[in-house]
Design a protein around this motif. Sequence first.
Motif, PDB file in Angstrom:
ATOM      1  N   GLU A  23       0.714  -1.131   0.057  1.00 32.25           N
ATOM      2  CA  GLU A  23       0.045   0.032  -0.045  1.00 32.25           C
ATOM      3  C   GLU A  23       0.984   1.253  -0.040  1.00 32.25           C
ATOM      4  O   GLU A  23       0.424   2.192  -0.703  1.00 32.25           O
ATOM      5  CB  GLU A  23      -1.066  -0.230   1.087  1.00 32.25           C
ATOM      6  N   HIS A  24       1.990   1.166   0.758  1.00 35.78           N
ATOM      7  CA  HIS A  24       2.781   2.450   0.853  1.00 35.78           C
ATOM      8  C   HIS A  24       3.634   2.713  -0.546  1.00 35.78           C
ATOM      9  O   HIS A  24       3.724   3.646  -0.817  1.00 35.78           O
ATOM     10  CB  HIS A  24       3.778   2.139   1.866  1.00 35.78           C
ATOM     11  N   LYS A  25       3.979   1.486  -1.183  1.00 34.82           N
ATOM     12  CA  LYS A  25       4.615   1.588  -2.383  1.00 34.82           C
ATOM     13  C   LYS A  25       3.901   1.880  -3.605  1.00 34.82           C
ATOM     14  O   LYS A  25       4.240   2.505  -4.652  1.00 34.82           O
ATOM     15  CB  LYS A  25       5.514   0.337  -2.667  1.00 34.82           C
ATOM     16  N   PHE A  26       2.769   1.327  -3.619  1.00 38.07           N
ATOM     17  CA  PHE A  26       1.848   1.169  -4.914  1.00 38.07           C
ATOM     18  C   PHE A  26       1.555   2.689  -5.372  1.00 38.07           C
ATOM     19  O   PHE A  26       1.211   3.585  -4.585  1.00 38.07           O
ATOM     20  CB  PHE A  26       0.601   0.714  -4.762  1.00 38.07           C
ATOM     21  N   PRO A  27       1.512   3.213  -6.646  1.00 33.14           N
ATOM     22  CA  PRO A  27       1.281   4.292  -7.313  1.00 33.14           C
ATOM     23  C   PRO A  27      -0.238   4.674  -7.060  1.00 33.14           C
ATOM     24  O   PRO A  27      -0.978   5.032  -8.266  1.00 33.14           O
ATOM     25  CB  PRO A  27       1.806   4.333  -8.515  1.00 33.14           C
ATOM     26  N   SER A  28      -0.897   4.945  -5.920  1.00 28.83           N
ATOM     27  CA  SER A  28      -2.473   5.245  -5.811  1.00 28.83           C
ATOM     28  C   SER A  28      -2.683   6.459  -6.074  1.00 28.83           C
ATOM     29  O   SER A  28      -3.858   6.756  -6.712  1.00 28.83           O
ATOM     30  CB  SER A  28      -2.721   4.965  -4.247  1.00 28.83           C
ATOM     31  N   GLU A  29      -1.860   7.401  -6.218  1.00 31.00           N
ATOM     32  CA  GLU A  29      -2.236   8.766  -6.601  1.00 31.00           C
ATOM     33  C   GLU A  29      -2.446   8.808  -8.101  1.00 31.00           C
ATOM     34  O   GLU A  29      -3.538   9.303  -8.605  1.00 31.00           O
ATOM     35  CB  GLU A  29      -1.158   9.861  -6.457  1.00 31.00           C
ATOM     36  N   ALA A  30      -1.958   7.898  -8.703  1.00 32.92           N
ATOM     37  CA  ALA A  30      -2.123   7.789 -10.303  1.00 32.92           C
ATOM     38  C   ALA A  30      -3.112   6.835 -10.583  1.00 32.92           C
ATOM     39  O   ALA A  30      -3.963   7.008 -11.636  1.00 32.92           O
ATOM     40  CB  ALA A  30      -0.870   7.354 -11.058  1.00 32.92           C
ATOM     41  N   LEU A  31      -3.193   5.702  -9.870  1.00 36.05           N
ATOM     42  CA  LEU A  31      -3.909   4.707 -10.404  1.00 36.05           C
ATOM     43  C   LEU A  31      -5.487   4.246  -9.498  1.00 36.05           C
ATOM     44  O   LEU A  31      -6.028   3.154  -9.585  1.00 36.05           O
ATOM     45  CB  LEU A  31      -3.149   3.232 -10.044  1.00 36.05           C
TER      46      LEU A  31
END
Length: 245
Positions: A23-31
């Motif tokens: 969760e910390h690493k995942f590019p959530s802002e974009a995806l």
Amino acid sequence: MPSGSTIQDPTKEEGITLFKAIEHKFPSEALGDDTWYLVTLAALVGGGQTDFAPTLYTYLISRPKFSTTESRRSLLRRLRETLVKLVSIIGVCRPLEAVFLIDGVTGEDDRDYSFSREGWQADEKNLQRGKEWFEKIYRPKDLKQVNHTFAAQKDFEWITNNLTYGLYLSDRSIINDLETELVVLTGIMIQNLPRETGWHLRGSRRIGVGKEDLETVHQCIEMVADFCGLSLGKLPRVGDIEHEV
């Protein structure tokens, strides 16, 4: 390794540590904030660690955003749709086991009785819907070798058109286009399949996943592979297929 020794499965605590790291690493802002756990679920189930599907579910519902019955039912629909789509990528048994395990920790009031594919028919409408989604992922220039193979493999051509894309993947009513393609990519990657991984790295780029974001997703899947004791050494990186996009 000493004779007779066994490999210990990861612990629940190690699973939660993995979830936090992804969760910390995942590019959530974009995806999207709710995409990381679909990729994680797909990788865990495809990687043979179905026992951690309910651990992921209970980890998620401990959060305020899933504090209501309807929010938990919505989450279950998203997890279920991920598993339904995985049937077309990895087969039925592991997704089915994950369904049973998640159901075993689901509160009675939270159980969701909706049926997303009720009334489905293998008809022309289904075929067209599958074709439209297929053409978002592939271009005519990509299909020369595929069509050459399918000419002598009609069963697989029919399955691809009517079931893989028509029944499973073209339904994006519960998880969206981007989430669908990342689930597919994850289910393929975790099996260490280079040819199909290349196709869906390319497909992910075509539907708008950024190159750097996609590389980060790849790294997150590798984290789950390490957790599952798997090697993904055969796979191309997004940089290897960028010229095909």
